[in-house]
Write a protein that holds these residues in place. Sequence first.
Motif, PDB file in Angstrom:
ATOM      1  N   ASP A 127       0.830  -1.202   0.000  1.00 50.52           N
ATOM      2  CA  ASP A 127       0.000   0.000   0.000  1.00 50.52           C
ATOM      3  C   ASP A 127       0.869   1.259   0.000  1.00 50.52           C
ATOM      4  O   ASP A 127       0.524   2.262  -0.646  1.00 50.52           O
ATOM      5  CB  ASP A 127      -0.909  -0.007   1.227  1.00 50.52           C
ATOM      6  N   LEU A 128       1.991   1.191   0.691  1.00 51.67           N
ATOM      7  CA  LEU A 128       2.868   2.358   0.839  1.00 51.67           C
ATOM      8  C   LEU A 128       3.982   2.415  -0.203  1.00 51.67           C
ATOM      9  O   LEU A 128       4.789   3.344  -0.196  1.00 51.67           O
ATOM     10  CB  LEU A 128       3.497   2.348   2.240  1.00 51.67           C
ATOM     11  N   GLU A 129       4.015   1.441  -1.102  1.00 53.38           N
ATOM     12  CA  GLU A 129       5.149   1.309  -2.023  1.00 53.38           C
ATOM     13  C   GLU A 129       5.391   2.580  -2.834  1.00 53.38           C
ATOM     14  O   GLU A 129       6.545   2.975  -3.065  1.00 53.38           O
ATOM     15  CB  GLU A 129       4.908   0.131  -2.958  1.00 53.38           C
ATOM     16  N   ALA A 130       4.344   3.240  -3.270  1.00 56.66           N
ATOM     17  CA  ALA A 130       4.498   4.462  -4.072  1.00 56.66           C
ATOM     18  C   ALA A 130       5.044   5.618  -3.245  1.00 56.66           C
ATOM     19  O   ALA A 130       5.476   6.630  -3.812  1.00 56.66           O
ATOM     20  CB  ALA A 130       3.155   4.851  -4.690  1.00 56.66           C
ATOM     21  N   ARG A 166      -6.229   7.453  -1.490  1.00 54.23           N
ATOM     22  CA  ARG A 166      -5.622   8.563  -0.748  1.00 54.23           C
ATOM     23  C   ARG A 166      -4.657   9.277  -1.675  1.00 54.23           C
ATOM     24  O   ARG A 166      -4.167   8.728  -2.663  1.00 54.23           O
ATOM     25  CB  ARG A 166      -4.889   8.065   0.504  1.00 54.23           C
ATOM     26  N   ALA A 167      -4.347  10.494  -1.327  1.00 53.91           N
ATOM     27  CA  ALA A 167      -3.415  11.279  -2.130  1.00 53.91           C
ATOM     28  C   ALA A 167      -1.987  10.819  -1.870  1.00 53.91           C
ATOM     29  O   ALA A 167      -1.672  10.272  -0.807  1.00 53.91           O
ATOM     30  CB  ALA A 167      -3.564  12.760  -1.781  1.00 53.91           C
ATOM     31  N   ALA A 168      -1.127  11.034  -2.865  1.00 57.03           N
ATOM     32  CA  ALA A 168       0.293  10.704  -2.685  1.00 57.03           C
ATOM     33  C   ALA A 168       0.886  11.574  -1.574  1.00 57.03           C
ATOM     34  O   ALA A 168       0.456  12.710  -1.351  1.00 57.03           O
ATOM     35  CB  ALA A 168       1.039  10.937  -3.996  1.00 57.03           C
ATOM     36  N   LEU A 169       1.848  11.030  -0.866  1.00 53.07           N
ATOM     37  CA  LEU A 169       2.459  11.742   0.251  1.00 53.07           C
ATOM     38  C   LEU A 169       3.587  12.647  -0.234  1.00 53.07           C
ATOM     39  O   LEU A 169       4.231  12.392  -1.251  1.00 53.07           O
ATOM     40  CB  LEU A 169       2.986  10.746   1.274  1.00 53.07           C
ATOM     41  N   HIS A 170       3.832  13.701   0.546  1.00 51.98           N
ATOM     42  CA  HIS A 170       4.921  14.618   0.244  1.00 51.98           C
ATOM     43  C   HIS A 170       6.233  14.070   0.809  1.00 51.98           C
ATOM     44  O   HIS A 170       6.250  13.097   1.569  1.00 51.98           O
ATOM     45  CB  HIS A 170       4.630  15.996   0.837  1.00 51.98           C
ATOM     46  N   ALA A 171       7.341  14.703   0.450  1.00 51.78           N
ATOM     47  CA  ALA A 171       8.665  14.243   0.888  1.00 51.78           C
ATOM     48  C   ALA A 171       8.763  14.167   2.400  1.00 51.78           C
ATOM     49  O   ALA A 171       9.310  13.209   2.954  1.00 51.78           O
ATOM     50  CB  ALA A 171       9.749  15.161   0.319  1.00 51.78           C
ATOM     51  N   GLN A 172       8.228  15.180   3.117  1.00 51.14           N
ATOM     52  CA  GLN A 172       8.303  15.154   4.580  1.00 51.14           C
ATOM     53  C   GLN A 172       7.449  14.024   5.142  1.00 51.14           C
ATOM     54  O   GLN A 172       7.821  13.385   6.123  1.00 51.14           O
ATOM     55  CB  GLN A 172       7.845  16.501   5.165  1.00 51.14           C
ATOM     56  N   ASN A 173       6.283  13.775   4.532  1.00 48.22           N
ATOM     57  CA  ASN A 173       5.440  12.666   4.984  1.00 48.22           C
ATOM     58  C   ASN A 173       6.179  11.342   4.871  1.00 48.22           C
ATOM     59  O   ASN A 173       6.033  10.453   5.719  1.00 48.22           O
ATOM     60  CB  ASN A 173       4.165  12.571   4.146  1.00 48.22           C
ATOM     61  N   ARG A 174       6.993  11.203   3.829  1.00 48.11           N
ATOM     62  CA  ARG A 174       7.679   9.939   3.570  1.00 48.11           C
ATOM     63  C   ARG A 174       8.721   9.623   4.638  1.00 48.11           C
ATOM     64  O   ARG A 174       9.034   8.458   4.869  1.00 48.11           O
ATOM     65  CB  ARG A 174       8.313   9.971   2.180  1.00 48.11           C
ATOM     66  N   LEU A 175       9.248  10.642   5.291  1.00 50.13           N
ATOM     67  CA  LEU A 175      10.132  10.387   6.430  1.00 50.13           C
ATOM     68  C   LEU A 175       9.346   9.728   7.563  1.00 50.13           C
ATOM     69  O   LEU A 175       9.865   8.876   8.286  1.00 50.13           O
ATOM     70  CB  LEU A 175      10.768  11.681   6.918  1.00 50.13           C
ATOM     71  N   GLY A 176       8.087  10.110   7.728  1.00 48.71           N
ATOM     72  CA  GLY A 176       7.237   9.473   8.729  1.00 48.71           C
ATOM     73  C   GLY A 176       6.937   8.030   8.385  1.00 48.71           C
ATOM     74  O   GLY A 176       6.891   7.169   9.264  1.00 48.71           O
ATOM     75  N   VAL A 177       6.736   7.746   7.096  1.00 51.67           N
ATOM     76  CA  VAL A 177       6.556   6.370   6.647  1.00 51.67           C
ATOM     77  C   VAL A 177       7.785   5.541   7.005  1.00 51.67           C
ATOM     78  O   VAL A 177       7.682   4.428   7.551  1.00 51.67           O
ATOM     79  CB  VAL A 177       6.300   6.321   5.126  1.00 51.67           C
ATOM     80  N   ALA A 178       8.956   6.081   6.699  1.00 48.74           N
ATOM     81  CA  ALA A 178      10.201   5.371   6.985  1.00 48.74           C
ATOM     82  C   ALA A 178      10.386   5.159   8.483  1.00 48.74           C
ATOM     83  O   ALA A 178      10.897   4.118   8.913  1.00 48.74           O
ATOM     84  CB  ALA A 178      11.386   6.137   6.412  1.00 48.74           C
ATOM     85  N   TYR A 179       9.973   6.130   9.279  1.00 49.05           N
ATOM     86  CA  TYR A 179      10.093   6.012  10.741  1.00 49.05           C
ATOM     87  C   TYR A 179       9.341   4.784  11.246  1.00 49.05           C
ATOM     88  O   TYR A 179       9.853   4.010  12.067  1.00 49.05           O
ATOM     89  CB  TYR A 179       9.552   7.275  11.399  1.00 49.05           C
TER      90      TYR A 179
END
Length: 264
Positions: A127-130, A166-179
């Motif tokens: 789900d988060l791959e993109a 859902r909408a694609a996440l921004h660069a800052q959001n992606r740091l939260g995904v990685a966290y």
Amino acid sequence: MAYTCSAHSCVQTVPDALSSGPSTLVSSVAIRGRQIPHPMTDYSIVTLPGRARASATASDAGPDLAPCSMSTAALMSAESPGALHRALRAATRSDHVLLDRLILRLDLTRRDHYGQFLHLHYSALRDLEADWSAEDQVDFAAMLRCVQSDLHVLRIATPPLSPEGRAALHAQNRLGVAYVLRGSRLGAPFLRGRVPRQFPTAYLDFMPTLTWPQFLARLEGSADPRTPGHDHEIARGARITFEIFISVFNRLLSNRSTPYGMHG
């Protein structure tokens, strides 16, 4: 059973027969690595109206709300977390607690429950791959291959992808995904000891190329006082990631047709 897992491959040697293993109850936490006894009789689906968070208290999550377990716990406790790390832990406090409570329902000595654990992580990763950042592509793709391999060895079909719109996440959001995704690896050694030896554990055995301390350094290095709302956007990405895990878990509970469903 032997495993060779790296960022580029996941090779396994597996016995011909898989048994269900001992029936002893072992409940444990996938994301944070805590072990708390929990009855296996309550399988009610968790509802989250809108973006509402669980009404969990700080005491439920313990002193360190970042994912922690085993050898990495000592390292994280010995080092003072940076300001951004502290803010992110506080912002995701109740999310950690809620997901912990859900994962505690799984008895990893049972093939169906272990299959559900793997299905949960596979579906969330897909789900988060993109929304994987470039720095995370190699590690997260390897994690996905390993969990696919484990499901294949267990003879459980790879579940179809059914992400919520859902909408694609921004660069800052992606740091939260990685966290959240990288933090989940810290509980892997703890959980590995609870899985019967005859079950495949390529996913739990996988070691990312980027260590947790290295990721935290990257996280703190991303802070820019000139960017308004930077911390908030990282926390938003982390909460979205938790919500995806919780949503997948609820779908698993409601799907009675799957061989790894938790009904009975």
